[in-house]
Write a protein that holds these residues in place. Structure first.
Motif, PDB file in Angstrom:
ATOM      1  N   ALA A   1       0.856  -1.188   0.000  1.00  0.00           N
ATOM      2  CA  ALA A   1       0.000   0.000   0.000  1.00  0.00           C
ATOM      3  C   ALA A   1       0.889   1.233   0.000  1.00  0.00           C
ATOM      4  O   ALA A   1       2.059   1.174   0.386  1.00  0.00           O
ATOM      5  CB  ALA A   1      -0.901  -0.007   1.227  1.00  0.00           C
ATOM      6  N   CYS A   2       0.337   2.357  -0.419  1.00  0.00           N
ATOM      7  CA  CYS A   2       1.091   3.612  -0.396  1.00  0.00           C
ATOM      8  C   CYS A   2       1.360   3.990   1.058  1.00  0.00           C
ATOM      9  O   CYS A   2       0.506   3.835   1.921  1.00  0.00           O
ATOM     10  CB  CYS A   2       0.274   4.704  -1.078  1.00  0.00           C
ATOM     11  SG  CYS A   2       1.094   6.309  -1.048  1.00  0.00           S
ATOM     12  N   HIS A   3       2.594   4.491   1.339  1.00  0.00           N
ATOM     13  CA  HIS A   3       2.902   4.850   2.726  1.00  0.00           C
ATOM     14  C   HIS A   3       3.362   6.300   2.850  1.00  0.00           C
ATOM     15  O   HIS A   3       4.074   6.659   3.784  1.00  0.00           O
ATOM     16  CB  HIS A   3       3.920   3.865   3.329  1.00  0.00           C
ATOM     17  CG  HIS A   3       5.266   3.865   2.677  1.00  0.00           C
ATOM     18  ND1 HIS A   3       6.394   4.320   3.302  1.00  0.00           N
ATOM     19  CD2 HIS A   3       5.664   3.475   1.448  1.00  0.00           C
ATOM     20  CE1 HIS A   3       7.442   4.196   2.483  1.00  0.00           C
ATOM     21  NE2 HIS A   3       7.017   3.685   1.353  1.00  0.00           N
ATOM     22  N   VAL A   4       2.945   7.123   1.902  1.00  0.00           N
ATOM     23  CA  VAL A   4       3.228   8.563   2.014  1.00  0.00           C
ATOM     24  C   VAL A   4       2.501   9.091   3.250  1.00  0.00           C
ATOM     25  O   VAL A   4       1.381   8.680   3.549  1.00  0.00           O
ATOM     26  CB  VAL A   4       2.745   9.306   0.744  1.00  0.00           C
ATOM     27  CG1 VAL A   4       2.742  10.814   0.951  1.00  0.00           C
ATOM     28  CG2 VAL A   4       3.630   8.940  -0.444  1.00  0.00           C
ATOM     29  N   LYS A   5       3.162   9.983   3.973  1.00  0.00           N
ATOM     30  CA  LYS A   5       2.608  10.591   5.182  1.00  0.00           C
ATOM     31  C   LYS A   5       1.205  11.136   4.907  1.00  0.00           C
ATOM     32  O   LYS A   5       0.995  11.873   3.942  1.00  0.00           O
ATOM     33  CB  LYS A   5       3.535  11.740   5.571  1.00  0.00           C
ATOM     34  CG  LYS A   5       3.198  12.484   6.810  1.00  0.00           C
ATOM     35  CD  LYS A   5       4.302  13.519   6.967  1.00  0.00           C
ATOM     36  CE  LYS A   5       4.076  14.445   8.121  1.00  0.00           C
ATOM     37  NZ  LYS A   5       5.226  15.361   8.230  1.00  0.00           N
ATOM     38  N   GLY A   6       0.251  10.740   5.720  1.00  0.00           N
ATOM     39  CA  GLY A   6      -1.112  11.255   5.581  1.00  0.00           C
ATOM     40  C   GLY A   6      -1.958  10.535   4.546  1.00  0.00           C
ATOM     41  O   GLY A   6      -3.164  10.749   4.473  1.00  0.00           O
ATOM     42  N   CYS A   7      -1.350   9.678   3.747  1.00  0.00           N
ATOM     43  CA  CYS A   7      -2.121   8.955   2.726  1.00  0.00           C
ATOM     44  C   CYS A   7      -2.594   7.635   3.335  1.00  0.00           C
ATOM     45  O   CYS A   7      -1.889   6.637   3.297  1.00  0.00           O
ATOM     46  CB  CYS A   7      -1.258   8.699   1.491  1.00  0.00           C
ATOM     47  SG  CYS A   7      -2.175   7.953   0.130  1.00  0.00           S
ATOM     48  N   THR A   8      -3.798   7.660   3.927  1.00  0.00           N
ATOM     49  CA  THR A   8      -4.212   6.482   4.691  1.00  0.00           C
ATOM     50  C   THR A   8      -5.511   5.856   4.202  1.00  0.00           C
ATOM     51  O   THR A   8      -5.872   4.762   4.606  1.00  0.00           O
ATOM     52  CB  THR A   8      -4.389   6.831   6.182  1.00  0.00           C
ATOM     53  OG1 THR A   8      -5.197   7.999   6.263  1.00  0.00           O
ATOM     54  CG2 THR A   8      -3.055   7.091   6.862  1.00  0.00           C
TER      55      THR A   8
ATOM     56  N   THR B   1       1.245   3.310  -9.165  1.00  0.00           N
ATOM     57  CA  THR B   1       0.787   4.631  -8.740  1.00  0.00           C
ATOM     58  C   THR B   1      -0.258   4.503  -7.650  1.00  0.00           C
ATOM     59  O   THR B   1      -1.131   3.642  -7.723  1.00  0.00           O
ATOM     60  CB  THR B   1       0.161   5.379  -9.940  1.00  0.00           C
ATOM     61  OG1 THR B   1       1.103   5.353 -11.000  1.00  0.00           O
ATOM     62  CG2 THR B   1      -0.160   6.818  -9.595  1.00  0.00           C
ATOM     63  N   CYS B   2      -0.201   5.386  -6.663  1.00  0.00           N
ATOM     64  CA  CYS B   2      -1.197   5.373  -5.595  1.00  0.00           C
ATOM     65  C   CYS B   2      -2.512   5.953  -6.117  1.00  0.00           C
ATOM     66  O   CYS B   2      -2.515   7.035  -6.696  1.00  0.00           O
ATOM     67  CB  CYS B   2      -0.699   6.197  -4.409  1.00  0.00           C
ATOM     68  SG  CYS B   2      -1.978   6.460  -3.151  1.00  0.00           S
ATOM     69  N   PRO B   3      -3.634   5.236  -5.898  1.00  0.00           N
ATOM     70  CA  PRO B   3      -4.921   5.737  -6.397  1.00  0.00           C
ATOM     71  C   PRO B   3      -5.352   7.010  -5.668  1.00  0.00           C
ATOM     72  O   PRO B   3      -6.127   7.800  -6.194  1.00  0.00           O
ATOM     73  CB  PRO B   3      -5.899   4.599  -6.091  1.00  0.00           C
ATOM     74  CG  PRO B   3      -5.227   3.768  -5.049  1.00  0.00           C
ATOM     75  CD  PRO B   3      -3.744   3.954  -5.228  1.00  0.00           C
ATOM     76  N   ASN B   4      -4.812   7.251  -4.482  1.00  0.00           N
ATOM     77  CA  ASN B   4      -5.215   8.416  -3.695  1.00  0.00           C
ATOM     78  C   ASN B   4      -4.323   9.628  -3.959  1.00  0.00           C
ATOM     79  O   ASN B   4      -4.759  10.629  -4.519  1.00  0.00           O
ATOM     80  CB  ASN B   4      -5.203   8.036  -2.211  1.00  0.00           C
ATOM     81  CG  ASN B   4      -5.662   9.159  -1.331  1.00  0.00           C
ATOM     82  OD1 ASN B   4      -6.611   9.881  -1.676  1.00  0.00           O
ATOM     83  ND2 ASN B   4      -5.005   9.339  -0.210  1.00  0.00           N
ATOM     84  N   CYS B   5      -3.034   9.535  -3.590  1.00  0.00           N
ATOM     85  CA  CYS B   5      -2.167  10.727  -3.687  1.00  0.00           C
ATOM     86  C   CYS B   5      -1.366  10.764  -4.983  1.00  0.00           C
ATOM     87  O   CYS B   5      -0.616  11.701  -5.217  1.00  0.00           O
ATOM     88  CB  CYS B   5      -1.235  10.807  -2.485  1.00  0.00           C
ATOM     89  SG  CYS B   5       0.123   9.620  -2.548  1.00  0.00           S
ATOM     90  N   LYS B   6      -1.513   9.721  -5.809  1.00  0.00           N
ATOM     91  CA  LYS B   6      -0.860   9.658  -7.127  1.00  0.00           C
ATOM     92  C   LYS B   6       0.667   9.541  -7.060  1.00  0.00           C
ATOM     93  O   LYS B   6       1.356   9.792  -8.059  1.00  0.00           O
ATOM     94  CB  LYS B   6      -1.218  10.879  -8.017  1.00  0.00           C
ATOM     95  CG  LYS B   6      -2.689  11.188  -8.102  1.00  0.00           C
ATOM     96  CD  LYS B   6      -3.449  10.082  -8.816  1.00  0.00           C
ATOM     97  CE  LYS B   6      -4.956  10.375  -8.777  1.00  0.00           C
ATOM     98  NZ  LYS B   6      -5.785   9.161  -8.806  1.00  0.00           N
TER      99      LYS B   6
HETATM  100 ZN   LIG Z   1      -0.658   7.652  -1.542  1.00  0.00          ZN
END
Ligand SMILES: [Zn+2]
Ligand SMILES: C[S@@+](CC[C@H](N)C(=O)[O-])C[C@H]1O[C@@H](n2cnc3c(N)ncnc32)[C@H](O)[C@@H]1O
Lengths: 229, 123
Positions: free
Chosen positions: B11-18, B98-103
């Motif tokens: 899963a994407c682990h960018v800060k705030g991308c939850t 690519t993350c579906p949320n934060c791209k």
């Molecule tokens: Zn993300």
């Protein structure tokens, strides 16, 4: 006897960029790796009795430990994932897997960050031989962001900064029957680690092997949900 | 190698991308097929760890449409074989996720995903 994995495909260049700690002989660094291999060998029967489905190694470096675990599990189907913050280490891990006919899926990332959600309570064997040399926090932080060879050893305050972050994730990752094997030094306050894991996460700790190497006293600690395994 | 079993666990682990940060979408992929030994019991065990919808989608993105959209209640050998192929034999060698949320784009090269983040993206 399980043979040590074949690493003859790795070049001097690979070693220089993956696992040749500054200020410490390569020979001493290898003692940490070997202690972990010996501990896994001693646990082999136990591990095979209840075959793991998912294994995860953090900081796989050359890939030697994951390949060794793969050799223990030979013939048993398993998913082996390996992370490292050093892209060159991930590549070495992949090559070591291929060379030893063990399927290992490397991911370049810090600890288990992108896996934490989906591997929640799913990891049956979790391994980490962390960077352990005490350095300034800043030096450790830089090493972590650069993702190069210095990350193999720069451990920050008491050599414990990366290990501390890791310890917070162990309970999240371990399955009911999961076992985690961690390399630690006596300066790391082994008793403190064990008490903290029990108090905060209700995990049992057991020292399953220890050895002196030069001036260091090395330990392998095993964490699990119940002590009688 | 980024096999689809691995992709199903990332899963994407960018800060705030939850939220909505899984599954990552494949892009410009180059795949390689590598035969693996079929073990029906193993594939069955893996099922409990999988997100079926994410797997079906990912398989489509790499050109495999052999899986039914809904997870079948009964798994016969034929389906287990298809699942085996999708999970364990398709390797993504080059491309990106690519993350579906934060791209955020996570590149894959030499079969290894690079999921390191810049300092300001770390949680
Ligand atoms: Zn993300
Ligand atoms: C002491 S070496 C162990 C290498 C190998 N597992 C062995 O036992 O021979 C530590 C490894 O952890 C990696 N590492 C350091 N910090 C990390 C982090 N935050 N996440 C993932 N890997 C990390 C280093 O790049 C290095 O390869």
């Amino acid at each position: 006897m399980i043979p040590t994995p074949d690493l003859s495909h790795l070049t001097k260049y690979d070693y220089e960029h993956v696992y040749e700690p500054a200020g410490m002989s390569y020979y001493l660094a290898l003692q940490y790796t070997f202690l972990l291999l010996d501990a896994l060998e001693e646990e082999a029967d136990e591990i095979k009795k209840d075959p793991p489905l998912i294994c995860l190694e953090i900081g796989s470096g050359s890939g030697c430990v994951s390949a060794f675990l793969g050799a223990i599990l030979r013939q048993l189907p398993v998913v082996q994932i390996a992370t490292d913050i050093n892209p060159r280490a991930s590549l070495c891990t992949l090559k070591t897997g291929t060379r030893n006919k063990i399927s290992i899926d490397p991911i370049t990332c810090p600890l288990a960050q992108p896996l934490l959600n989906r591997l929640r309570h799913s990891v049956d064997i979790l391994l980490f031989n962390p960077p352990y040399v005490p350095t300034g926090s800043e030096e450790a932080f830089d090493a972590q962001t650069r993702g190069d060879i210095s990350g193999a050893w720069a451990g920050g305050a008491s050599g414990m900064e990366t290990t501390c972050c890791f310890l917070k994730d162990v309970e999240t990752l371990l399955s009911d029957r999961g076992k985690c094997y961690l390399v630690a030094l006596n300066q790391n306050d082994i008793n403190g680690i064990c008490t903290m894991m029990l108090d905060e996460f209700n995990l049992q700790s057991k020292i399953i092997m220890q050895r002196r190497a030069g001036r260091e006293h090395l330990f392998i600690i095993r964490f699990s949900r119940t002590s009688n395994m | 190698m980024v096999r689809l079993i691995t992709h199903n666990l990332l899963a994407c682990h960018v800060k705030g991308c939850t939220t909505n940060n899984f599954p990552l979408t494949f892009q410009d992929v180059q795949i390689e097929l590598q035969e693996a030994e079929f073990n029906p019991e193993f594939v069955r065990n893996l099922l409990s760890r999988l997100d079926w919808a994410a797997l079906v989608d990912a398989a489509k993105q790499v050109g495999d449409t052999s899986l039914p959209p809904e997870e079948p209640e009964m798994m016969d050998d034929d389906l287990l074989k298809k699942l085996h192929h999708v999970l364990l034999e398709i390797h993504v060698i080059e491309g990106a996720m690519t993350c579906p949320n934060c791209k955020h784009v996570y590149p894959i090269s030499n079969g290894i995903p690079n999921m390191l983040l810049a300092e300001h993206e770390i949680g």
